[in-house]
Write an enzyme that holds these catalytic residues in place. Structure first.
Site, PDB file in Angstrom:
ATOM      1  N   TYR A  36       1.285  12.629  14.446  1.00 37.56           N
ATOM      2  CA  TYR A  36       2.025  11.561  13.926  1.00 37.56           C
ATOM      3  C   TYR A  36       2.657  10.366  14.834  1.00 37.56           C
ATOM      4  CZ  TYR A  36       5.294   9.575  10.563  1.00 37.56           C
ATOM      5  OH  TYR A  36       6.618   9.400   9.569  1.00 37.56           O
ATOM      6  N   ILE A  58       9.288   5.152  -0.060  1.00 35.62           N
ATOM      7  CA  ILE A  58       9.580   3.463   0.418  1.00 35.62           C
ATOM      8  C   ILE A  58       8.752   2.435  -0.360  1.00 35.62           C
ATOM      9  CG2 ILE A  58       9.174   2.027   2.405  1.00 35.62           C
ATOM     10  CD1 ILE A  58      10.677   4.337   4.364  1.00 35.62           C
ATOM     11  N   THR A  76       0.868  -0.904  -0.240  1.00 38.97           N
ATOM     12  CA  THR A  76       0.323  -0.181  -0.157  1.00 38.97           C
ATOM     13  C   THR A  76       0.845   1.098   0.280  1.00 38.97           C
ATOM     14  OG1 THR A  76      -0.524  -0.153   2.062  1.00 38.97           O
ATOM     15  CG2 THR A  76      -1.675  -1.173   1.645  1.00 38.97           C
ATOM     16  N   GLY A  77       0.387   2.227  -0.607  1.00 34.57           N
ATOM     17  CA  GLY A  77       1.171   3.104  -0.838  1.00 34.57           C
ATOM     18  C   GLY A  77       2.762   3.207  -1.559  1.00 34.57           C
TER      19      GLY A  77
END
Length: 252
Positions: A152, A19, A13-14
């Site tokens: 975060y 990364i 995912t992403g």
């Protein structure tokens, strides 16, 4: 890792940048048969899929949208695939100043970084193979108190906790769950999320060079290498851990 993932099906995912893209390319180089990548922007996904090669299949899905994650599961089912490796990597990084943080700021970070990770794993359980490997992308800030990053940091601490709990939840199916915690890594999120200018990044890089024994920031491929290790047979007895890949920044 050449050939370690021959014939395997991987989900990242992403996976359109940073990364995630580095990991997807590394899985492809290691022989993965099919690599599903997700992201919010179709054009970026298509460009990433071209970089990864013929094994890539792009599925537009926002990690914070549970319905979109359901579409990913349906795409995998439609191909008759079972997932051997899941890298739940999608996340956002934004600064927030205590005293000026809105509820919308809070919801945005936790919807993607925590709810997104939880429901990514849960929604894909029906297509996860027994004995699969799951890697969650956390961060070294989960254990550090840094200014203007409370949301975060807390979200990534939750991701670290999920890795422990999921490892226990999935023990009967022999599915290993671990977390990778990158340190400062040169990815687009520094500019697009944390809004660092080139000058600010240069200054931060100098700080890292002095503070981290490795003497520099990380390249995404270095984080990807750790992800592949955790997902590989070489880590067959590694479960529920947090692997910090930070050049020693938070370790010494």
């Amino acid at each position: 890792m050449s050939g370690q993932f021959e014939g395997r099906t991987v989900v990242v995912t992403g996976g359109s940048s940073g990364i995630g893209l580095a990991a997807a390319k590394a899985f492809a180089a290691a022989g993965a048969r099919r690599i599903y990548i997700t992201g919010r922007r179709q054009a970026a996904l298509e460009a990433a899929a071209e970089e990864i090669g013929a094994s890539a299949q792009a599925v537009q899905a926002d990690a914070g949208d549970v319905a979109a994650l359901g579409r990913l599961e349906k795409a995998i089912t439609a191909n008759g695939d079972r997932i051997d490796v899941l890298f739940a990597n999608a996340g956002i990084a934004e600064k927030n100043r205590l005293g000026e943080t809105s509820e919308a700021d809070f919801d945005r970070t936790f919807d993607v970084n925590v709810k997104g990770v939880f429901f990514t794993v849960q929604s894909l359980l029906p297509v996860l193979a027994d004995g699969a490997a799951v890697v969650l992308n956390a961060s070294i800030v989960s254990g550090k108190g840094m200014p203007d990053l409370s949301l975060y940091s807390a979200s990534k601490a939750a991701v670290r906790s999920l890795a422990r709990s999921f490892a226990s939840d999935l023990r009967a199916r022999r599915i290993r769950v671990n977390a990778v915690s990158p340190g400062v890594t040169k990815t687009p999120i520094l500019e697009t999320g944390l809004k660092m200018s080139a000058e600010e990044f240069e200054g931060f890089s100098q700080y890292v060079a002095e503070a981290a024994p490795a003497g520099r920031v990380a390249d995404p491929i270095e984080i990807a290498a750790a992800v592949l290790f955790l997902a590989s047979p070489a880590a067959s007895y590694v479960n529920g851990v947090e692997l910090a890949v930070d050049g020693g920044l938070a370790q010494v």
